[in-house]
Write an enzyme that holds these catalytic residues in place. Structure first.
Site, PDB file in Angstrom:
ATOM      1  N   ILE A 163      -0.596  10.831   7.148  1.00  0.00           N
ATOM      2  CA  ILE A 163      -0.585  10.052   5.911  1.00  0.00           C
ATOM      3  C   ILE A 163      -1.500   8.840   6.042  1.00  0.00           C
ATOM      4  CG2 ILE A 163       0.894   8.673   4.367  1.00  0.00           C
ATOM      5  CD1 ILE A 163       3.202  10.538   5.237  1.00  0.00           C
ATOM      6  N   HIS A 164      -2.303   8.619   5.021  1.00  0.00           N
ATOM      7  CA  HIS A 164      -3.214   7.475   5.012  1.00  0.00           C
ATOM      8  C   HIS A 164      -2.394   6.176   5.038  1.00  0.00           C
ATOM      9  CE1 HIS A 164      -6.298   4.665   3.570  1.00  0.00           C
ATOM     10  NE2 HIS A 164      -7.176   5.560   3.948  1.00  0.00           N
ATOM     11  N   PRO A 165      -2.855   5.158   5.787  1.00  0.00           N
ATOM     12  CA  PRO A 165      -2.114   3.892   5.854  1.00  0.00           C
ATOM     13  C   PRO A 165      -1.770   3.301   4.487  1.00  0.00           C
ATOM     14  CG  PRO A 165      -3.848   3.911   7.505  1.00  0.00           C
ATOM     15  CD  PRO A 165      -4.041   5.152   6.679  1.00  0.00           C
TER      16      PRO A 165
END
Length: 345
Positions: free
Chosen positions: A227-229
């Site tokens: 998951i992207h930050p």
């Protein structure tokens, strides 16, 4: 006071600004004035429907408002892929065995599918970076309060795509390893095409055969299900609700797809509908809770200090104004998550 309400046509400039700021990967918030206007109009029409017998192409867009300014947005698609299949990769294990060589290998593969087509989808989440975590919780959970109030409009299962890994230049290791080889397009280009055109190009160009994960570059393998930050907050909020990472990932960036049973979500299981009493002086046991009115077109939700006494919910005048209710009206109240110390924990 922070308030969530349905989007209005007049919100288009604010939604446009957020679409630009959301950057790459939020395909449900396209950077296209025409498409955004269509989404808003579709949402206005969906909220105006008094009753929906079956889930169809209804789309519900909400905005988070603070002091009259729109600072966030989030949406619900009643039926993902209603007019076109909703594509994803299903993560599976193949077994390759040879009795002669005494070899038994389990191999990770990805199969393109549209198993999730027709499920209710949470999408289009964007929050101004200056807003506190409590604002994100209100924006995310308000959608679930609306589902609780209008349960017949939505399906049994619910999904949420999490943005996968890509860098500031828009390079996605997962896309570069798979999609680019069949599209001959950058990740940014295909995301824009996905947001503004028919999805049939996925079936036309993507491979129908299993993708053997061990054959992918290490960086691409490591990005699967990540998951992207920028999506850590919405992911945490949904996980707290009861969403789990399933065996599905996004077909473009390999991001996790979270799934859940609608009726087993925390907000749907732990809420009450009570008559309200508006009072400037609240009982000592008052605590912060998520509350919403029981309207559809004029739906509103906020977080405020409330106290339940004898089956009546006491709220202050500011909360009553935000919700558009008065003493004697009924409101829905959702309590803090069992794992939380407070509504924003």
């Amino acid at each position: 006071m922070l308030t969530v309400r349905p989007v209005r046509t007049a919100d288009l400039p604010a939604i446009e600004k957020m679409a630009v700021e959301s950057g790459i990967g939020v395909t449900s918030l396209p950077n296209s004035r025409e498409r955004l206007f269509e989404r808003i109009q579709q949402s206005v029409s969906s909220f105006e429907h008094e009753a929906v017998a079956d889930t169809s192409d209804e789309y519900y867009m909400f905005v988070l408002e603070q002091h009259g300014s729109v600072v966030g947005t989030a949406s619900i698609s009643a039926s993902a892929g209603f007019d076109e299949p909703f594509y994803s990769y299903r993560s599976e294990t193949f077994v390759h065995a040879s009795r002669t060589l005494k070899v038994n290998n389990r191999v990770h593969v990805l199969n393109m599918c549209h198993d999730l087509t027709g499920q209710t989808q949470l999408c289009g989440f964007f929050l101004d970076s200056a807003m506190p975590a409590v604002a994100g919780e209100l924006l995310s959970r308000a959608r679930l309060m609306y589902i609780a109030a209008e349960r017949e409009r939505f399906g049994r299962r619910i999904i949420a795509e999490m943005q996968g890994i890509h860098d500031e230049a828009g390079q996605s290791p997962f896309w570069d390893a798979i999609g680019r080889r069949f599209f001959n397009m950058d990740f940014v280009q295909v995301e824009q095409a996905f947001a503004t055109h028919s999805k049939t190009f996925i079936a036309e160009l993507m491979p129908n055969y299993p993708i053997y994960v061990p054959l992918l570059p290490d960086e691409a393998q490591h990005s699967i299900g990540q998951i992207h930050p920028a999506f850590e907050l919405p992911c945490q909020l949904l996980t707290r609700e009861g969403f789990e990472a399933d065996n599905y990932i996004d077909i473009f960036d390999g991001g996790a797809v979270l799934t859940a049973d609608v009726d087993r979500l925390e907000t749907l299981m732990r809420n009450d509908v009570l008559p309200v009493e508006v009072s400037a002086s609240l009982p000592l046991q008052a605590k912060e809770c998520l509350i919403s009115n029981e309207h559809s077109i004029d739906f509103a939700a906020t977080i405020a200090r409330v106290a339940e006494v004898g089956g009546v919910l006491f709220i202050n005048p500011d909360a009553a104004k935000a919700l558009g209710v008065q003493s004697g009206d009924r409101v829905r109240v959702a309590y803090p998550h069992e794992s939380s110390q407070g509504v924003a924990a």
